[in-house]
Enzyme design. Sequence first.
Site, PDB file in Angstrom:
ATOM      1  N   ARG A 242       0.871  -1.177   0.000  1.00 18.76           N
ATOM      2  CA  ARG A 242       0.000   0.000   0.000  1.00 18.76           C
ATOM      3  C   ARG A 242       0.909   1.228   0.000  1.00 18.76           C
ATOM      4  O   ARG A 242       1.993   1.206   0.613  1.00 18.76           O
ATOM      5  CB  ARG A 242      -0.896   0.028   1.250  1.00 18.76           C
ATOM      6  CG  ARG A 242      -2.047  -0.959   1.225  1.00 18.76           C
ATOM      7  CD  ARG A 242      -3.087  -0.612   0.161  1.00 18.76           C
ATOM      8  NE  ARG A 242      -4.229  -1.511   0.174  1.00 18.76           N
ATOM      9  CZ  ARG A 242      -4.372  -2.567  -0.628  1.00 18.76           C
ATOM     10  NH1 ARG A 242      -3.429  -2.870  -1.498  1.00 18.76           N
ATOM     11  NH2 ARG A 242      -5.460  -3.317  -0.566  1.00 18.76           N
ATOM     12  N   GLU A 271      -4.387   7.556  -4.965  1.00 16.79           N
ATOM     13  CA  GLU A 271      -4.680   6.813  -6.197  1.00 16.79           C
ATOM     14  C   GLU A 271      -6.010   7.282  -6.762  1.00 16.79           C
ATOM     15  O   GLU A 271      -6.965   7.405  -5.995  1.00 16.79           O
ATOM     16  CB  GLU A 271      -4.728   5.311  -5.902  1.00 16.79           C
ATOM     17  CG  GLU A 271      -3.362   4.780  -5.472  1.00 16.79           C
ATOM     18  CD  GLU A 271      -3.371   3.287  -5.147  1.00 16.79           C
ATOM     19  OE1 GLU A 271      -4.417   2.636  -5.320  1.00 16.79           O
ATOM     20  OE2 GLU A 271      -2.329   2.787  -4.699  1.00 16.79           O
ATOM     21  N   HIS A 290      -1.844   0.398  -9.745  1.00 16.67           N
ATOM     22  CA  HIS A 290      -2.419  -0.565  -8.790  1.00 16.67           C
ATOM     23  C   HIS A 290      -3.056  -1.748  -9.522  1.00 16.67           C
ATOM     24  O   HIS A 290      -4.272  -1.944  -9.493  1.00 16.67           O
ATOM     25  CB  HIS A 290      -3.440   0.124  -7.874  1.00 16.67           C
ATOM     26  CG  HIS A 290      -3.695  -0.654  -6.606  1.00 16.67           C
ATOM     27  ND1 HIS A 290      -4.009  -0.087  -5.404  1.00 16.67           N
ATOM     28  CD2 HIS A 290      -3.680  -1.989  -6.360  1.00 16.67           C
ATOM     29  CE1 HIS A 290      -4.183  -1.020  -4.478  1.00 16.67           C
ATOM     30  NE2 HIS A 290      -3.987  -2.192  -5.051  1.00 16.67           N
TER      31      HIS A 290
HETATM   32  C1  DGY Z   1      -5.956  -6.191  -2.969  1.00 15.00           C
HETATM   33  O1  DGY Z   1      -6.673  -7.139  -3.301  1.00 15.00           O
HETATM   34  O2  DGY Z   1      -5.888  -5.775  -1.817  1.00 15.00           O
HETATM   35  C2  DGY Z   1      -5.195  -5.530  -4.054  1.00 15.00           C
HETATM   36  O3  DGY Z   1      -4.293  -4.596  -3.599  1.00 15.00           O
HETATM   37  C3  DGY Z   1      -6.156  -4.873  -4.973  1.00 15.00           C
HETATM   38  O4  DGY Z   1      -6.789  -3.843  -4.277  1.00 15.00           O
END
Ligand code: DGY
Length: 337
Positions: A242, A271, A290
Site C-alpha cells: 500500500r 490513487e 495498482h
Molecule cells: C488487494 O486485493 O488488496 C489488491 O491490492 C487490490 O486492491
Amino acid sequence: MDEQTKSWRIVAVRRLSEALLEALSEVAEVDYFEDVDESNRADFMAALSRAHGLIGGKLELNEAMLAEAPALQVVSTISVGYDHLPLKALNQRRILLCNTPDVLTETTADTAFMLIMATQRRLVELSNLVRDGGWRTHIGPEYFGIDVHGKTLGIVGAGRIGAAIARRGALGFGMPILYTAASSKPALEQQLGAKRRELNDLLAEADIVCLSAPYNSDTHHLIDADALARMKTTAALINIARGKVVDELALIKALHSGGIRAAGLDVFVEEPLPPDSPLAAMDNVVTTPHIGSATHETREAMAQLAVDNLLGTLIGSGPLTAVNEHVWRRADAIEET
Ligand code: DGY
C-alpha cells in the site's frame, strides 16, 4: 428458492460479470452500482439502508454509513486488503467482513516480479527511448541495467504473497532471500534457504527490497527517510503493498538524491496518482496503476470468491474467507434474535 431467502437485499458495487450478478439475483434483490460518486450517492445510501449484504471492489464505507445500514450482515470486498474498511466498527456491529486471499497470490507475485525486472533493466525508460526515436547507435553503459539473478531479494512481510515472490526469486533467479515476518517461516527457510532478518538489517543487506506487508498502524510509513537511508545506494525499492507503507516524500527525495537507485511502484498514497507527481516523471521509477491482481483470470476468481462469501454468509453455509469470522452468527440464529 424459498421466500425467506429471496427476501435478502444486496448492494453490488463495481463491475461484476453478468453471470455473477445473475447468481446474486437468484437469491436476492440486487441494487447494482457500477460506481458510486456524488451523482448517485443518495441512491447508494438508500439501497444500503435496506441491504443485508454489500459486495464490491474499493468499497467506501465508514462508521456513519454503517449506522444507516441497520440490516447489514456482511461486507464482501473483492480484494485481499481491507485497510480501507472500518473493521472495528464492523466488529462492533457484528457485521462479517470477507476478503479474497489466496486466489490472487500468484498474480500479485507476478506483478512484483514484473516491477523488479522492469526496474533493474530500465524497461520503461529504454522502451521510451526506442519509441521516441532516441536509439541511434549501440547501447552504451549509460543505458545498462543491473542484474536480477543472483541479487539479494529482501521481502518485507513474508505472508502468502511475499512467499510467492520469494519462490520466484530463489527458484527462478537464484536470488538469496531475506525476509521480515512476525514469526519465522520454516518452509521458506528449508525450501528456499531464506533467512529472517530484522527490518534494519534486511534494508542494509538487500539489493532489492520488496514491500508486501499489509497496511495498518504498525506499517504506516514503515519505510521512512531513516529506513531509506539504510538501503544501499544501488538498491531498488518495490512496493506492491500500500502506498502509505512508504513515506512518499522521503522516497522522492531519496530517488532524486541518489540515496537509492530506483523504485518500482504499483501503489501510491493517492490513487490515481496525480499526473503532476514527481514519481510519474522520474526515469528511475517504474509506475503501474495498482494492478497487482488485475488479470482477467484472477479478477474473475476474486469476484467469484466474494460472491461465494456473500451468499454463504446470508444463506447460512458460512463464508469461505472471512476476516472477522468470530462475529458471524448463522442466518438462522439471526432470524431467532
Ligand atoms: C488487494 O486485493 O488488496 C489488491 O491490492 C487490490 O486492491
